[in-house]
Enzyme design. Structure first.
Site, PDB file in Angstrom:
ATOM      1  N   GLY A  53      -0.959  -5.527   2.247  1.00  0.00           N
ATOM      2  CA  GLY A  53      -1.903  -4.634   1.404  1.00  0.00           C
ATOM      3  C   GLY A  53      -1.705  -3.106   1.850  1.00  0.00           C
ATOM      4  CG  HIS A  54      -0.070  -1.659   4.691  1.00  0.00           C
ATOM      5  ND1 HIS A  54       1.174  -1.772   5.117  1.00  0.00           N
ATOM      6  CD2 HIS A  54      -0.856  -2.679   5.250  1.00  0.00           C
ATOM      7  CE1 HIS A  54       1.409  -2.604   6.248  1.00  0.00           C
ATOM      8  NE2 HIS A  54       0.176  -3.432   6.211  1.00  0.00           N
ATOM      9  CB  ALA A  55       3.347   1.598   0.783  1.00  0.00           C
ATOM     10  NE  ARG A 100       4.397  -3.170   3.138  1.00  0.00           N
ATOM     11  CZ  ARG A 100       5.521  -2.803   3.893  1.00  0.00           C
ATOM     12  NH1 ARG A 100       5.822  -3.560   5.205  1.00  0.00           N
ATOM     13  NH2 ARG A 100       6.185  -1.930   3.831  1.00  0.00           N
TER      14      ARG A 100
END
Ligand code: TYD
Length: 137
Positions: A53-55, A100
């Site tokens: 839940g981040h990049a 992702r």
């Protein structure tokens, strides 16, 4: 921030096998296109939980299922793809600038990550709207 899911590939790693089992070695700048500065692993993920839940701005990673199975959902703001990892001799190379999500962990799964940088919170993009803005979407 330029980057595309089409540059995130599954890499087949060596498997040195004999009757007593297998070994998969990974070297920085050999099997993976970056030097390895950090290794971490996710495990004991409760059934149904999702992670990620981040990049990242600068981080390159190779994600390997050391045990069990899970899905990695890659998103560059325009396109998405789902990659199932379930064999220890395959790794998913993830470039910077890719959102992702990590889902569908099997019980006992161990997600091994080889990373190009130490942990730096300021390298994370944790808000999806900000991510889309950075991608000019
Ligand atoms: P995070 O990367 O958000 O987890 P995931 O992507 O697996 O869901 O990390 C969760 C927390 O763990 C974060 O708040 C900081 C800590 N952490 C470290 O201290 N060092 C590390 O190398 C990593 C990956 C996380």
């Amino acid at each position: 921030m330029e980057s595309s899911i089409f540059n995130c590939n599954v890499i087949e790693l060596a498997k040195i096998n004999n009757r007593a089992g297998n070994i998969t070695p990974i070297h920085g700048l050999r099997e993976v296109p970056f030097s390895i500065k950090r290794v971490y692993y996710l495990y004991d993920v409760p059934g149904g939980e999702t992670r990620g839940g981040h990049a990242h701005y600068d981080l390159h990673q190779l994600i390997v299922s050391a045990s069990g199975s899970f899905d990695v959902i890659l998103d560059d703001g325009k396109n998405k793809k789902v990659v199932n990892l379930n064999r220890p001799n395959y790794g998913l190379y993830v470039t910077p600038g890719i959102w992702r999500d990590l889902v569908n962990f099997s019980s006992g799964a161990v997600l091994l990550v080889l990373a190009s940088m130490p942990y730096v919170e300021s390298d994370y993009i944790r808000d999806y709207e900000s991510f889309l803005k950075l991608k000019n979407i």
